[in-house]
Structure formats: structure tokens, C-alpha cells
Design a protein around this motif. Structure first.
Motif, PDB file in Angstrom:
ATOM      1  N   ARG A 162      36.106 -45.947  44.538  1.00 17.22           N
ATOM      2  CA  ARG A 162      37.017 -45.338  43.574  1.00 17.22           C
ATOM      3  C   ARG A 162      37.504 -46.373  42.563  1.00 17.22           C
ATOM      4  NH1 ARG A 162      39.948 -40.552  43.630  1.00 17.22           N
ATOM      5  NH2 ARG A 162      41.711 -40.559  42.194  1.00 17.22           N
ATOM      6  N   GLU A 193      36.547 -45.789  38.634  1.00 20.23           N
ATOM      7  CA  GLU A 193      37.516 -45.604  37.547  1.00 20.23           C
ATOM      8  C   GLU A 193      37.089 -46.390  36.309  1.00 20.23           C
ATOM      9  OE1 GLU A 193      40.258 -43.809  37.277  1.00 20.23           O
ATOM     10  OE2 GLU A 193      40.956 -43.316  39.300  1.00 20.23           O
ATOM     11  N   LEU A 219      33.816 -44.911  34.730  1.00 19.16           N
ATOM     12  CA  LEU A 219      34.022 -43.723  33.902  1.00 19.16           C
ATOM     13  C   LEU A 219      34.744 -44.067  32.600  1.00 19.16           C
ATOM     14  CD1 LEU A 219      34.881 -40.975  36.545  1.00 19.16           C
ATOM     15  CD2 LEU A 219      32.816 -41.161  35.140  1.00 19.16           C
ATOM     16  N   ASP A 220      35.650 -45.049  32.647  1.00 24.53           N
ATOM     17  CA  ASP A 220      36.275 -45.497  31.393  1.00 24.53           C
ATOM     18  C   ASP A 220      35.213 -45.993  30.426  1.00 24.53           C
ATOM     19  OD1 ASP A 220      38.833 -44.904  32.266  1.00 24.53           O
ATOM     20  OD2 ASP A 220      39.301 -46.961  32.871  1.00 24.53           O
ATOM     21  N   GLN A 255      33.961 -33.941  28.227  1.00 25.32           N
ATOM     22  CA  GLN A 255      34.373 -32.992  29.248  1.00 25.32           C
ATOM     23  C   GLN A 255      33.361 -31.834  29.313  1.00 25.32           C
ATOM     24  OE1 GLN A 255      37.879 -33.538  30.901  1.00 25.32           O
ATOM     25  NE2 GLN A 255      36.854 -35.414  30.280  1.00 25.32           N
ATOM     26  N   LEU A 285      36.300 -38.251  41.698  1.00 25.62           N
ATOM     27  CA  LEU A 285      36.659 -38.809  40.382  1.00 25.62           C
ATOM     28  C   LEU A 285      36.101 -37.954  39.255  1.00 25.62           C
ATOM     29  CD1 LEU A 285      36.223 -42.697  40.623  1.00 25.62           C
ATOM     30  CD2 LEU A 285      38.348 -41.411  40.376  1.00 25.62           C
ATOM     31  N   GLU A 288      38.253 -34.877  38.951  1.00 21.85           N
ATOM     32  CA  GLU A 288      39.593 -35.204  38.475  1.00 21.85           C
ATOM     33  C   GLU A 288      39.619 -35.557  36.989  1.00 21.85           C
ATOM     34  OE1 GLU A 288      41.020 -38.455  40.767  1.00 21.85           O
ATOM     35  OE2 GLU A 288      41.380 -37.268  42.581  1.00 21.85           O
ATOM     36  N   ARG A 289      38.625 -36.316  36.553  1.00 22.77           N
ATOM     37  CA  ARG A 289      38.712 -36.941  35.237  1.00 22.77           C
ATOM     38  C   ARG A 289      37.842 -36.307  34.168  1.00 22.77           C
ATOM     39  NH1 ARG A 289      38.887 -43.316  35.202  1.00 22.77           N
ATOM     40  NH2 ARG A 289      38.611 -42.646  33.072  1.00 22.77           N
ATOM     41  N   CYS A 290      36.790 -35.598  34.556  1.00 24.73           N
ATOM     42  CA  CYS A 290      35.793 -35.169  33.572  1.00 24.73           C
ATOM     43  C   CYS A 290      35.727 -33.661  33.371  1.00 24.73           C
ATOM     44  CB  CYS A 290      34.409 -35.691  33.973  1.00 24.73           C
ATOM     45  SG  CYS A 290      34.322 -37.501  34.054  1.00 24.73           S
ATOM     46  N   SER A 291      36.548 -32.907  34.051  1.00 23.41           N
ATOM     47  CA  SER A 291      36.556 -31.438  33.913  1.00 23.41           C
ATOM     48  C   SER A 291      35.132 -30.881  33.835  1.00 23.41           C
ATOM     49  CB  SER A 291      37.351 -31.029  32.668  1.00 23.41           C
ATOM     50  OG  SER A 291      38.684 -31.482  32.753  1.00 23.41           O
TER      51      SER A 291
END
Length: 262
Positions: A23, A27, A30-31, A37, A54, A57-60
Motif C-alpha cells: 500500500r 500510493e 498511483l500518484d 477516473q 487502492l 479507493e482512489r481511481c473510481s
């Protein structure tokens, strides 16, 4: 002589031992990717779903399909909140059960060195993404001292004790990754290093957590009691604690991205 393999068969243990590290690295990964999205993702070698979580949570994502050979890991993944979006299937990274062009993005998170034929695994990633789709991975620097378990592996090796390692560690090198991505015909190939840090409450916390590794655990179990004590002493000496007894150290991953030509 048969090739040794490492079997991950306990999703909860993996979460404590490696999922947290994944994780942290994921993080930053992905940044760096900054994907749009609403994409259709396939997470190959999803394991217990640490990186899949992840993505959700972050990329819909519009869709996430997770593939892994371990049904035990997948059972854990299905208990995560990500399972409200992601679907998890048992399968082989070198023979993905999806049609050509099914996804907008294909990812392997900390997996490529476990694939018997990394080039075949990458070609499958390319096959299942649509033209213009993302093909990405991050993998611990297994040969350059970046693996989170290296503080133990290094001392085991120094003591002359055999411990199973992933079968294709060379695939973790930046140069090898670049060769695989370019060899698969991908465009806009970019790489980067990712360094992360983790803190354990104490040396005992560090030791018991990492002894959950399905490669290290049997190696230590086969050692004589006196040798285990020597190993613990050597590892402890290489990981000095702070004033509160906490152990902090770093791990390093190599990441790569590319796109399937349109």
C-alpha cells in the motif's frame, strides 16, 4: 532439479507482512500514474487485494477484475470493501481468462518476479488492454537491496542457510523491465524508483511480522535453536531501534508504465 516456488496461502498474514508495504508503494505509484477516473482495470496477481483496494479507493474504476492463483488469498480479498466493485477470480497470469482489448489498464503489483515467464506475462497484459491502454507494474528491487525482507534474507545467506527466493528476480531490474516493455511493443515507456519507509513498534513486532513470510518461515523452522538465536541477534544488530524501541527502515521498488499502440 525442480524449481522451488513460494506459495502465498494466508491472506491475513500476507496483509501484515507485505500488504502494508504494498500500500505504501502503491500510493506513490498511483500518484505517478495519475490515471483517469472510470477506467476498466485488471489487477493481475492481485493476491489478498491490497493494491486492488487502492484502485477502488482512489481511481473510481468502472470495473476491476482481480486474478490470482491462490484461492486463500482471494478469499481474503473478497472480504475487503473493494469487493463492492472488484471481482476476484482464480487464474494464471500467463493465460488470462479475458478477451483481447477487455480493459483500459492492466497492472501487476509486486508480482512479475513470481511469473515463470515474465515476457509471456507482459504479453498477456498487452493483449487484454485496448489500443491506447495502460500496461504498468511496480516490483521490489530484488537484486539491489530494495526488498523489505532483505534484512533477514541477507543474514540467512551470510550464515549459509538456504531460503527460497522468487524464481525470476532479474525481472525486477529497471533495465530488465524496460526491455520487457519495449519488447512487448509498448509505447511511451517510462520508469521510476519508489522508496518507502515502514516503522515497527519493536524488534519483536518486526520479527514476528516478517516470520509470516512463506519463504522465510520454513527456513527458520529448519534451523537449530542456537542458529535461530544467532540469526535474530545478527538481524537486530543491523536494525538499530530508536529511543522508544521502534524499528524503521526503507524498501525500494522499480515502476514502469507504457501504452499499447493505437
Amino acid at each position: 532439479m525442480a524449481e522451488q516456488t513460494i506459495h502465498f496461502d494466508d491472506g491475513a498474514a500476507y496483509e501484515q507482512m507485505m500488504g502494508i508495504w504494498s500500500r505504501f508503494a502503491g500510493e506513490i505509484f498511483l500518484d505517478w500514474l495519475a490515471p483517469p477516473q472510470g477506467l476498466r482495470w485488471i489487477d493481475i496477481g492481485c493476491g489478498n487485494g491490497a493494491f486492488t483496494e487502492l484502485l477502488v479507493e482512489r481511481c473510481s474504476p468502472l470495473e476491476v477484475q482481480g486474478i490470482d492463483p491462490s484461492e486463500e488469498q482471494l478469499a481474503f480479498a473478497r472480504t475487503r470493501p473493494a469487493a463492492r466493485v472488484a471481482k476476484f477470480h482464480q487464474g494464471n497470469a500467463m493465460a488470462l481468462p479475458f478477451a483481447d482489448g477487455s480493459f483500459d489498464a492492466a497492472v501487476m503489483a509486486l508480482v512479475l518476479v513470481f511469473v515463470p515467464d515474465p515476457a509471456k506475462g507482459v504479453s498477456e497484459m498487452v493483449r487484454v488492454v485496448a489500443p491506447g491502454g495502460l500496461v504498468v507494474t511496480y516490483m521490489w528491487d530484488m537484486l539491489g537491496g530494495g526488498f523489505p525482507l532483505d534484512p533477514i534474507y541477507d543474514e540467512i545467506k551470510a550464515m549459509g542457510v538456504a531460503a527460497t527466493r522468487p524464481p525470476r528476480m532479474d525481472a525486477s531490474r529497471i533495465e530488465a523491465l524496460r526491455g520487457l516493455w519495449i519488447g512487448a511493443g509498448l509505447e511511451d515507456v517510462q520508469t521510476r524508483e519508489i522508496t518507502v519507509h515502514r516503522t515497527f513498534a519493536s524488534f519483536d513486532d518486526f520479527w514476528t511480522t516478517n516470520l509470516k513470510s512463506p519463504a522465510i518461515r520454513p527456513a527458520v523452522a529448519a534451523m537449530k535453536a542456537g542458529d535461530v538465536e544467532m540469526l535474530i541477534s545478527r538481524v537486530r544488530a543491523g536494525l538499530p531501534a530508536d529511543a522508544d524501541g521502534r524499528i524503521t527502515y526503507s524498501a525500494r521498488a522499480h515502476a514502469i508504465r507504457g501504452r499499447r499502440p493505437k
